[in-house]
Scaffold this motif. Sequence first.
Motif, PDB file in Angstrom:
ATOM      1  N   TYR A 260       0.819  -1.202   0.000  1.00  0.00           N
ATOM      2  CA  TYR A 260       0.000   0.000   0.000  1.00  0.00           C
ATOM      3  C   TYR A 260       0.854   1.253   0.000  1.00  0.00           C
ATOM      4  O   TYR A 260       1.951   1.284   0.560  1.00  0.00           O
ATOM      5  CB  TYR A 260      -0.910   0.016   1.234  1.00  0.00           C
ATOM      6  N   GLY A 261       0.280   2.299  -0.597  1.00  0.00           N
ATOM      7  CA  GLY A 261       0.900   3.603  -0.496  1.00  0.00           C
ATOM      8  C   GLY A 261       0.681   4.165   0.897  1.00  0.00           C
ATOM      9  O   GLY A 261      -0.319   3.841   1.557  1.00  0.00           O
ATOM     10  N   ASP A 262       1.576   5.004   1.353  1.00  0.00           N
ATOM     11  CA  ASP A 262       1.504   5.524   2.716  1.00  0.00           C
ATOM     12  C   ASP A 262       0.211   6.299   2.974  1.00  0.00           C
ATOM     13  O   ASP A 262      -0.330   6.266   4.074  1.00  0.00           O
ATOM     14  CB  ASP A 262       2.701   6.428   2.985  1.00  0.00           C
ATOM     15  N   SER A 263      -0.288   6.993   1.960  1.00  0.00           N
ATOM     16  CA  SER A 263      -1.459   7.843   2.159  1.00  0.00           C
ATOM     17  C   SER A 263      -2.758   7.054   2.313  1.00  0.00           C
ATOM     18  O   SER A 263      -3.759   7.610   2.754  1.00  0.00           O
ATOM     19  CB  SER A 263      -1.588   8.829   0.991  1.00  0.00           C
ATOM     20  N   VAL A 264      -2.746   5.777   1.962  1.00  0.00           N
ATOM     21  CA  VAL A 264      -3.985   4.988   2.048  1.00  0.00           C
ATOM     22  C   VAL A 264      -3.874   3.815   3.005  1.00  0.00           C
ATOM     23  O   VAL A 264      -4.872   3.122   3.263  1.00  0.00           O
ATOM     24  CB  VAL A 264      -4.401   4.456   0.656  1.00  0.00           C
ATOM     25  N   LYS A 265      -2.695   3.591   3.538  1.00  0.00           N
ATOM     26  CA  LYS A 265      -2.478   2.454   4.426  1.00  0.00           C
ATOM     27  C   LYS A 265      -3.418   2.530   5.620  1.00  0.00           C
ATOM     28  O   LYS A 265      -3.554   3.575   6.258  1.00  0.00           O
ATOM     29  CB  LYS A 265      -1.019   2.440   4.881  1.00  0.00           C
ATOM     30  N   GLY A 266      -4.099   1.427   5.887  1.00  0.00           N
ATOM     31  CA  GLY A 266      -5.035   1.382   6.998  1.00  0.00           C
ATOM     32  C   GLY A 266      -6.454   1.764   6.623  1.00  0.00           C
ATOM     33  O   GLY A 266      -7.391   1.526   7.391  1.00  0.00           O
ATOM     34  N   ARG A 267      -6.640   2.363   5.445  1.00  0.00           N
ATOM     35  CA  ARG A 267      -7.975   2.768   5.005  1.00  0.00           C
ATOM     36  C   ARG A 267      -8.426   1.984   3.781  1.00  0.00           C
ATOM     37  O   ARG A 267      -9.611   1.714   3.614  1.00  0.00           O
ATOM     38  CB  ARG A 267      -7.992   4.265   4.677  1.00  0.00           C
TER      39      ARG A 267
END
Length: 126
Positions: free
Chosen positions: A60-67
Amino acid sequence: QVQLVESGGGLVQAGVSLRLSCAASERTPNMRFMAWFRQAPGAEREFVAALRRIGGNTYYGDSVKGRFTISRDHAKDTVDLQMNSLKPEDTAVYYCAAGRSLILSSVRMAAAYNYWGQGTQVTVSS
């Protein structure tokens, strides 16, 4: 020539969820990675998520990780992107991509992918 078709985009409010799907015109057993990228107006294409077909590892890209969550729907033979807690900054055209022989170190690089869909617009209002 493999064709990829994205679906599921739309206009939503911040905080809600949206699910994108990517269907291939033919089975893609030789595609080592399937991925999602996005591109906002005036910005470069940004890596969102990738799925390794053998083993099912996800990235995942950092800006979307976890979402965001990338997954395969074996019944529909699609690669999906579940997007939760959407933010206005997630607004972009989302592209599905397939990579035949890229290596792990290049999974986040758009240039490493062989096939691309036409994209689907996701707009998140505040």
